[in-house]
Motif scaffolding. Sequence first.
Motif, PDB file in Angstrom:
ATOM      1  N   CYS A  44       0.115  -1.055   0.155  1.00  0.00           N
ATOM      2  CA  CYS A  44       0.525   0.525  -0.044  1.00  0.00           C
ATOM      3  C   CYS A  44       0.852   1.592  -0.275  1.00  0.00           C
ATOM      4  CB  CYS A  44      -0.669   0.323   0.935  1.00  0.00           C
ATOM      5  SG  CYS A  44      -2.587  -0.891   1.540  1.00  0.00           S
ATOM      6  N   PHE A  50      -4.857   6.240  -5.014  1.00  0.00           N
ATOM      7  CA  PHE A  50      -4.054   6.450  -3.995  1.00  0.00           C
ATOM      8  C   PHE A  50      -5.106   6.839  -2.477  1.00  0.00           C
ATOM      9  CE2 PHE A  50      -3.497  10.830  -1.953  1.00  0.00           C
ATOM     10  CZ  PHE A  50      -1.784  10.265  -0.897  1.00  0.00           C
ATOM     11  N   SER A 108       1.851   1.062  -3.200  1.00  0.00           N
ATOM     12  CA  SER A 108       1.113   1.824  -4.563  1.00  0.00           C
ATOM     13  C   SER A 108       0.615   3.902  -4.786  1.00  0.00           C
ATOM     14  CB  SER A 108      -0.291   1.364  -3.851  1.00  0.00           C
ATOM     15  OG  SER A 108       0.141   0.094  -3.943  1.00  0.00           O
ATOM     16  N   LYS A 109       0.631   3.897  -3.046  1.00  0.00           N
ATOM     17  CA  LYS A 109       0.638   5.385  -2.464  1.00  0.00           C
ATOM     18  C   LYS A 109       1.620   6.072  -3.170  1.00  0.00           C
ATOM     19  CE  LYS A 109       0.201   6.082   1.974  1.00  0.00           C
ATOM     20  NZ  LYS A 109       0.614   4.036   2.167  1.00  0.00           N
ATOM     21  N   GLY A 122      -5.819   7.539 -10.884  1.00  0.00           N
ATOM     22  CA  GLY A 122      -4.106   7.629  -9.518  1.00  0.00           C
ATOM     23  C   GLY A 122      -4.775   8.147  -8.720  1.00  0.00           C
ATOM     24  N   ASN A 141       2.448   0.330 -11.701  1.00  0.00           N
ATOM     25  CA  ASN A 141       1.509   0.459 -10.931  1.00  0.00           C
ATOM     26  C   ASN A 141       0.346  -0.507 -10.584  1.00  0.00           C
ATOM     27  OD1 ASN A 141       0.444   2.655  -8.487  1.00  0.00           O
ATOM     28  ND2 ASN A 141       1.663   3.384 -10.409  1.00  0.00           N
ATOM     29  N   SER A 173      -5.443   3.399  -1.538  1.00  0.00           N
ATOM     30  CA  SER A 173      -4.308   3.036  -0.763  1.00  0.00           C
ATOM     31  C   SER A 173      -4.166   3.485   0.458  1.00  0.00           C
ATOM     32  CB  SER A 173      -3.082   2.923  -1.682  1.00  0.00           C
ATOM     33  OG  SER A 173      -3.109   2.685  -2.925  1.00  0.00           O
ATOM     34  N   ALA A 182       1.761   5.831  -7.258  1.00  0.00           N
ATOM     35  CA  ALA A 182       0.216   6.823  -7.909  1.00  0.00           C
ATOM     36  C   ALA A 182       0.601   7.885  -8.036  1.00  0.00           C
ATOM     37  CB  ALA A 182      -1.168   6.071  -6.552  1.00  0.00           C
ATOM     38  N   ILE A 183       0.855   8.312  -6.681  1.00  0.00           N
ATOM     39  CA  ILE A 183       1.458  10.272  -6.338  1.00  0.00           C
ATOM     40  C   ILE A 183       2.426  10.437  -7.589  1.00  0.00           C
ATOM     41  CG2 ILE A 183       1.762  11.857  -5.558  1.00  0.00           C
ATOM     42  CD1 ILE A 183       0.926  10.173  -2.857  1.00  0.00           C
TER      43      ILE A 183
END
Length: 273
Positions: free
Chosen positions: A12, A98, A15-16, A94, A194, A101, A19-20
């Motif tokens: 997670c 975020f 992923s954050k 995205g 991602n 996550s 994604a950012i």
Amino acid sequence: MTLCFCLFAFFCFLSKIFAICAFATCGGYYGHLQVKVDCADRRQGNLSINIDFGYPFRLQEVHFKAPLCEGKREEIIFLDGDFSTAAQFFLTVGVFAFLYSLLATIVYVFYQNKYLKNNRGPLVDFVVTIIFSFMWLVSSCCWAKSLSDIKTATNPTQVLLLISACRAQENKCTATQEPLWSRLNTSAVFGFVNVALWVGNIWFVFKETGWYKTGQRYPTRSASGKRGSEMRQRLYSESSFDQPEESLGPQPSRQNSFQSVKGEFWSAGPQTR
């Protein structure tokens, strides 16, 4: 926390971060293109034309003025293409990835017991993870294709063909500055990263569902186990019928045994006069 939940939290976190990086590099892009028109009559020479574009890449709304090299007249030219759908779809995926996550990390760390209660948390997490994996794949592919089309639409050679003065052989047109694509290329790479992260997380989420635990509780016999069981049954059957030949000889029936005992009784009885 168990090892599995530690891996959840780690995935997670990654992923954050990615994604950012994906929606930030796409949404904050700003491109600049500069061309120069040198008219043959020298009345309008060395005219620099600046063309700016950016997210959400509605290029049909981007316009600039170019000289006609016939007097002091100018023309307004628009670029070609609308790529806002793919760009906004990629950015939306995205942002929501975020947020999910972030929510999942909070649940894993502070509400682990409620997450595992009645197996609802893992099942919901499993379904949502599959959906986000699919959405990342679709949005990344669409964005990569749109990025290729944006590069084509803003290619200096393509832009110069839109200018009427540049189509005349006596005039000279050149590109003095081209857009930098490293940021948008990075956003496409982050999109596919991602995809890999969310697809890899499917397995860890599936291990916490009741489907996986039920399969572990009632494991199916493997092919080697079945072959071992058949071999033991065959050996048992062969050993049970492997007896000496004497034991397999004919045995007197019960009726013959009774008649033999009856005859012996009468022959051994008291003699009468």
